[in-house]
Design a protein around this motif. Sequence first.
Motif, PDB file in Angstrom:
ATOM      1  N   PHE A   3       0.963  -1.050  -0.310  1.00  0.00           N
ATOM      2  CA  PHE A   3      -0.157  -0.280   0.187  1.00  0.00           C
ATOM      3  C   PHE A   3       1.174   1.082   0.282  1.00  0.00           C
ATOM      4  N   SER A   4       0.626   1.914  -0.885  1.00  0.00           N
ATOM      5  CA  SER A   4       0.928   3.740  -0.455  1.00  0.00           C
ATOM      6  C   SER A   4       1.127   4.178   1.082  1.00  0.00           C
ATOM      7  N   ASP A   5       2.085   4.800   0.923  1.00  0.00           N
ATOM      8  CA  ASP A   5       2.281   5.376   2.580  1.00  0.00           C
ATOM      9  C   ASP A   5       0.570   5.900   3.085  1.00  0.00           C
ATOM     10  N   SER A   6      -0.246   6.900   1.911  1.00  0.00           N
ATOM     11  CA  SER A   6      -1.188   7.714   2.435  1.00  0.00           C
ATOM     12  C   SER A   6      -2.171   6.597   3.006  1.00  0.00           C
ATOM     13  N   VAL A   7      -2.520   5.211   2.543  1.00  0.00           N
ATOM     14  CA  VAL A   7      -3.835   4.586   2.945  1.00  0.00           C
ATOM     15  C   VAL A   7      -3.067   3.823   3.573  1.00  0.00           C
ATOM     16  N   LYS A   8      -1.973   3.059   4.002  1.00  0.00           N
ATOM     17  CA  LYS A   8      -1.316   1.761   4.405  1.00  0.00           C
ATOM     18  C   LYS A   8      -1.941   1.473   5.790  1.00  0.00           C
ATOM     19  N   THR A   9      -2.369   2.500   6.836  1.00  0.00           N
ATOM     20  CA  THR A   9      -2.959   1.709   7.981  1.00  0.00           C
ATOM     21  C   THR A   9      -4.232   1.969   7.644  1.00  0.00           C
ATOM     22  N   ARG A  10      -5.089   2.581   6.935  1.00  0.00           N
ATOM     23  CA  ARG A  10      -6.528   2.747   6.687  1.00  0.00           C
ATOM     24  C   ARG A  10      -6.957   1.835   5.623  1.00  0.00           C
ATOM     25  N   PHE A  11      -6.408   1.386   3.839  1.00  0.00           N
ATOM     26  CA  PHE A  11      -6.951   0.445   3.432  1.00  0.00           C
ATOM     27  C   PHE A  11      -6.379  -1.110   3.132  1.00  0.00           C
ATOM     28  N   ILE A  12      -6.782  -2.322   2.974  1.00  0.00           N
ATOM     29  CA  ILE A  12      -6.839  -3.660   2.578  1.00  0.00           C
ATOM     30  C   ILE A  12      -6.560  -4.159   1.902  1.00  0.00           C
ATOM     31  N   ILE A  13      -7.354  -5.060   1.079  1.00  0.00           N
ATOM     32  CA  ILE A  13      -7.097  -5.760  -0.542  1.00  0.00           C
ATOM     33  C   ILE A  13      -7.675  -7.087  -0.002  1.00  0.00           C
ATOM     34  N   LEU A  14      -9.020  -7.585  -0.360  1.00  0.00           N
ATOM     35  CA  LEU A  14      -9.468  -8.763   0.504  1.00  0.00           C
ATOM     36  C   LEU A  14      -9.815  -9.380  -1.359  1.00  0.00           C
ATOM     37  N   ARG A  15      -9.758 -10.852  -1.701  1.00  0.00           N
ATOM     38  CA  ARG A  15      -9.706 -11.654  -2.255  1.00  0.00           C
ATOM     39  C   ARG A  15     -10.915 -12.979  -2.825  1.00  0.00           C
ATOM     40  N   HIS A  16     -11.758 -12.495  -3.001  1.00  0.00           N
ATOM     41  CA  HIS A  16     -12.762 -13.751  -2.898  1.00  0.00           C
ATOM     42  C   HIS A  16     -12.692 -14.231  -4.454  1.00  0.00           C
ATOM     43  N   SER A  17     -11.893 -15.716  -4.421  1.00  0.00           N
ATOM     44  CA  SER A  17     -11.844 -16.118  -5.342  1.00  0.00           C
ATOM     45  C   SER A  17     -12.923 -16.973  -6.351  1.00  0.00           C
ATOM     46  N   ALA A  18     -14.031 -17.275  -5.208  1.00  0.00           N
ATOM     47  CA  ALA A  18     -15.070 -17.933  -6.192  1.00  0.00           C
ATOM     48  C   ALA A  18     -15.588 -16.963  -6.481  1.00  0.00           C
ATOM     49  N   ARG A  19     -15.808 -15.407  -6.572  1.00  0.00           N
ATOM     50  CA  ARG A  19     -16.094 -14.126  -7.055  1.00  0.00           C
ATOM     51  C   ARG A  19     -15.722 -13.753  -8.130  1.00  0.00           C
ATOM     52  N   ASN A  20     -14.497 -14.345  -8.342  1.00  0.00           N
ATOM     53  CA  ASN A  20     -12.824 -13.795  -9.171  1.00  0.00           C
ATOM     54  C   ASN A  20     -13.000 -12.135  -9.131  1.00  0.00           C
ATOM     55  N   THR A  21     -13.556 -11.335  -8.138  1.00  0.00           N
ATOM     56  CA  THR A  21     -13.639 -10.150  -6.949  1.00  0.00           C
ATOM     57  C   THR A  21     -12.242  -9.827  -6.165  1.00  0.00           C
ATOM     58  N   ILE A  22     -12.033  -8.866  -6.598  1.00  0.00           N
ATOM     59  CA  ILE A  22     -11.276  -8.377  -5.604  1.00  0.00           C
ATOM     60  C   ILE A  22     -11.821  -6.814  -4.952  1.00  0.00           C
ATOM     61  N   TYR A  23     -11.564  -6.754  -3.831  1.00  0.00           N
ATOM     62  CA  TYR A  23     -11.903  -5.702  -2.694  1.00  0.00           C
ATOM     63  C   TYR A  23     -10.834  -4.745  -2.447  1.00  0.00           C
ATOM     64  N   LEU A  24     -11.063  -3.776  -2.266  1.00  0.00           N
ATOM     65  CA  LEU A  24     -10.254  -2.494  -2.282  1.00  0.00           C
ATOM     66  C   LEU A  24     -11.246  -1.990  -0.370  1.00  0.00           C
ATOM     67  N   GLN A  25     -11.069  -2.609   0.350  1.00  0.00           N
ATOM     68  CA  GLN A  25     -12.013  -1.937   1.746  1.00  0.00           C
ATOM     69  C   GLN A  25     -11.475  -1.093   2.074  1.00  0.00           C
ATOM     70  N   MET A  26     -11.969   0.249   2.716  1.00  0.00           N
ATOM     71  CA  MET A  26     -10.852   2.006   2.293  1.00  0.00           C
ATOM     72  C   MET A  26     -12.141   1.800   4.276  1.00  0.00           C
ATOM     73  N   LYS A  27     -11.299   2.735   5.281  1.00  0.00           N
ATOM     74  CA  LYS A  27     -11.790   3.058   6.103  1.00  0.00           C
ATOM     75  C   LYS A  27     -11.138   4.147   6.338  1.00  0.00           C
ATOM     76  N   ASP A  28     -12.119   5.273   7.536  1.00  0.00           N
ATOM     77  CA  ASP A  28     -11.397   6.803   7.782  1.00  0.00           C
ATOM     78  C   ASP A  28     -11.415   7.156   7.147  1.00  0.00           C
ATOM     79  N   LEU A  29     -12.239   7.281   6.391  1.00  0.00           N
ATOM     80  CA  LEU A  29     -12.100   7.910   4.288  1.00  0.00           C
ATOM     81  C   LEU A  29     -11.303   9.443   4.680  1.00  0.00           C
ATOM     82  N   LYS A  30     -10.867  10.279   3.742  1.00  0.00           N
ATOM     83  CA  LYS A  30     -10.762  11.588   4.414  1.00  0.00           C
ATOM     84  C   LYS A  30     -10.879  12.042   2.804  1.00  0.00           C
TER      85      LYS A  30
END
Length: 125
Positions: free
Chosen positions: A58-85
Amino acid sequence: VQLQASGGGSVQPGDSRRLACKASGSTLGHAIAWFRQAPGKGREGVACLNTGDGRTHFSDSVKTRFIILRHSARNTIYLQMKDLKPDDAGVYYCASDPDYYCSEEPLREEDFHSWGQGTLVTVSS
C-alpha cells in the motif's frame, strides 16, 4: 482479462467504503492494483495484491486504513477503505497484469495492461 470496478459513492469523512473489482477471466498469478485519480491530478497507485502469494502493498497515504481482500470464487478483489478523508476522493480504478509483482516500488500505470472503467468516491461533509 476484463475488469469492472464498482462500489463508489458519496461518503463523509471518517466513513468506510468497500470497492469491488470483478474480473472476467482468470487473474491467477496476476498482480491486481488499485489506482485513484483526484480531479486535476495524475493517477496514483494506492494498493496492490499479488494473487500468487497473497502479499499486499500500500502507499504510505493509505496503508493504515485500506486493505485488499480477494474472493476467489467470485473472481473479485475488494478494496476495503476506512477512516476516509477528503484527500481520498477521486475515481478509483482497478488494474491487472500477469507479469507484474507488487513490491515496495511505487505503482506505475504503464506496468498494468488491463484496466477497469473506474468508480467515483467523493468524501465531503
